[in-house]
Design an enzyme around this catalytic site. Structure first.
Site, PDB file in Angstrom:
ATOM      1  N   CYS A 157       5.767   0.587   7.078  1.00  0.00           N
ATOM      2  CA  CYS A 157       5.639   0.927   6.847  1.00  0.00           C
ATOM      3  C   CYS A 157       6.062   1.402   5.839  1.00  0.00           C
ATOM      4  O   CYS A 157       7.927   1.230   6.050  1.00  0.00           O
ATOM      5  CB  CYS A 157       4.985   2.068   7.201  1.00  0.00           C
ATOM      6  SG  CYS A 157       4.709   3.810   6.119  1.00  0.00           S
ATOM      7  N   LEU A 158       6.292   1.954   4.028  1.00  0.00           N
ATOM      8  CA  LEU A 158       7.356   2.237   3.617  1.00  0.00           C
ATOM      9  C   LEU A 158       8.137   3.958   3.727  1.00  0.00           C
ATOM     10  O   LEU A 158       9.421   4.127   3.281  1.00  0.00           O
ATOM     11  CB  LEU A 158       7.002   2.521   1.736  1.00  0.00           C
ATOM     12  CG  LEU A 158       6.433   0.760   0.954  1.00  0.00           C
ATOM     13  CD1 LEU A 158       5.850   1.722  -0.349  1.00  0.00           C
ATOM     14  CD2 LEU A 158       7.477   0.082   0.995  1.00  0.00           C
TER      15      LEU A 158
ATOM     16  N   GLN B 192       2.777   9.802   1.501  1.00  0.00           N
ATOM     17  CA  GLN B 192       3.933   9.662   1.135  1.00  0.00           C
ATOM     18  C   GLN B 192       5.585   9.931  -0.007  1.00  0.00           C
ATOM     19  O   GLN B 192       6.036   9.400   0.594  1.00  0.00           O
ATOM     20  CB  GLN B 192       4.125   8.087   1.369  1.00  0.00           C
ATOM     21  CG  GLN B 192       3.060   7.533   2.562  1.00  0.00           C
ATOM     22  CD  GLN B 192       2.997   5.909   2.864  1.00  0.00           C
ATOM     23  OE1 GLN B 192       2.365   5.447   2.683  1.00  0.00           O
ATOM     24  NE2 GLN B 192       4.047   5.072   3.433  1.00  0.00           N
TER      25      GLN B 192
ATOM     26  N   HIS C 239      -3.092   7.288   6.473  1.00  0.00           N
ATOM     27  CA  HIS C 239      -1.673   8.107   6.176  1.00  0.00           C
ATOM     28  C   HIS C 239      -2.539   9.849   5.505  1.00  0.00           C
ATOM     29  O   HIS C 239      -2.097  10.661   5.963  1.00  0.00           O
ATOM     30  CB  HIS C 239      -1.139   7.656   4.966  1.00  0.00           C
ATOM     31  CG  HIS C 239       0.209   6.735   5.172  1.00  0.00           C
ATOM     32  ND1 HIS C 239       1.489   7.241   6.270  1.00  0.00           N
ATOM     33  CD2 HIS C 239      -0.208   5.727   5.436  1.00  0.00           C
ATOM     34  CE1 HIS C 239       2.002   6.545   6.029  1.00  0.00           C
ATOM     35  NE2 HIS C 239       1.428   5.834   5.748  1.00  0.00           N
TER      36      HIS C 239
ATOM     37  N   GLY D  97       0.911  -1.964  -0.342  1.00  0.00           N
ATOM     38  CA  GLY D  97       0.168  -0.149   0.081  1.00  0.00           C
ATOM     39  C   GLY D  97       0.979   1.059  -0.147  1.00  0.00           C
ATOM     40  O   GLY D  97       2.093   1.110   0.793  1.00  0.00           O
TER      41      GLY D  97
ATOM     42  N   HIS E  81      -4.644   0.796   7.638  1.00  0.00           N
ATOM     43  CA  HIS E  81      -3.260   1.811   7.583  1.00  0.00           C
ATOM     44  C   HIS E  81      -3.255   2.923   6.564  1.00  0.00           C
ATOM     45  O   HIS E  81      -2.336   3.840   7.024  1.00  0.00           O
ATOM     46  CB  HIS E  81      -2.698   0.912   7.911  1.00  0.00           C
ATOM     47  CG  HIS E  81      -0.754   1.203   7.313  1.00  0.00           C
ATOM     48  ND1 HIS E  81      -0.053   0.877   8.567  1.00  0.00           N
ATOM     49  CD2 HIS E  81       0.079   1.795   6.782  1.00  0.00           C
ATOM     50  CE1 HIS E  81       0.588   1.162   7.460  1.00  0.00           C
ATOM     51  NE2 HIS E  81       1.543   2.145   6.672  1.00  0.00           N
ATOM     52  N   GLU E  82      -3.464   2.721   5.492  1.00  0.00           N
ATOM     53  CA  GLU E  82      -3.603   3.551   4.241  1.00  0.00           C
ATOM     54  C   GLU E  82      -4.337   4.819   4.358  1.00  0.00           C
ATOM     55  O   GLU E  82      -3.943   5.899   4.526  1.00  0.00           O
ATOM     56  CB  GLU E  82      -3.154   3.109   2.742  1.00  0.00           C
ATOM     57  CG  GLU E  82      -2.655   2.343   3.045  1.00  0.00           C
ATOM     58  CD  GLU E  82      -1.466   3.004   2.758  1.00  0.00           C
ATOM     59  OE1 GLU E  82      -0.723   4.045   2.493  1.00  0.00           O
ATOM     60  OE2 GLU E  82      -0.525   1.475   2.936  1.00  0.00           O
TER      61      GLU E  82
HETATM   62 ZN    ZN Z   1       2.453   3.006   5.920  1.00  0.00          ZN
END
Ligand code: ZN
Length: 176
Positions: free
Chosen positions: A95-96, A51, A141, A46, A137-138
């Site tokens: 998380c990226l 991000q 963000h 995701g 989670h997304e």
């Molecule tokens: Zn994340």
């Protein structure tokens, strides 16, 4: 399609509320294409627009993990939760924007979400398993919330310090 650089925590843009998308235009379609390419390249399941430094309510996900399975890319614009299950599920999340750090987070096991698709139509679907965790989670963000915000202050500080160190090291390498 362009692979865009992913912001690393701590970054003020990862703590901000994102703005809704008014119309699905060429810019949004390009953003979605770039975000999918960036997510698959990372690789991750995701990725949310903030991000990559775009403060709009858009995220992409593909939680198909089997190596030989067909990809199932999804683009969710202005997503909203319309229902959550009482049952909870605990997943080890990453998380990226917080590379190589993982922690268990408990969230509703199933969620129903409504969103605007790239086709300009409203969609609604129920997610479970990894899809449900990833979607929540997304969505977090887009509201300036990270998975480490669910952890205790000590664990959160420890991860944040590691990320500050990582960013210093990357900056040094970039200069060299
Ligand atoms: Zn994340």
């Amino acid at each position: 399609m362009t692979i865009r650089p992913i912001l690393i925590h701590p970054d003020p843009r990862l703590k901000k509320l994102c703005e809704p998308v008014a119309t699905v235009d060429a810019d949004i379609r390009r953003l979605a294409d770039d975000m999918l390419a960036t997510m698959y390249d990372a690789p991750g399941v995701g990725l949310a627009a903030p991000q990559v430094g775009v403060m709009r309510r858009v995220f992409v996900m593909d939680c198909v993990k089997e190596k030989d399975a067909a990809p199932a890319p999804m683009v969710l614009i202005n997503p909203e939760i319309t229902w959550t299950s009482e049952d909870l599920n605990t997943y080890e999340e990453g998380c990226l924007s917080i590379p190589e750090q993982y922690a268990e987070v408990t969230r509703p096991a199933e969620v129903r979400m409504r969103w605007l698709g790239l086709d300009g139509q409203m969609h609604e679907e129920q997610f479970d398993g990894l899809w449900a965790t990833c979607a929540q989670h997304e969505l977090d963000h887009l509201n300036g919330k990270l998975f480490i915000d669910y952890l205790g202050p000590l664990k959160r500080q420890m991860i944040t310090r590691k990320m500050e160190k990582l960013k210093r090291e990357r900056a040094r390498t970039a200069q060299a």
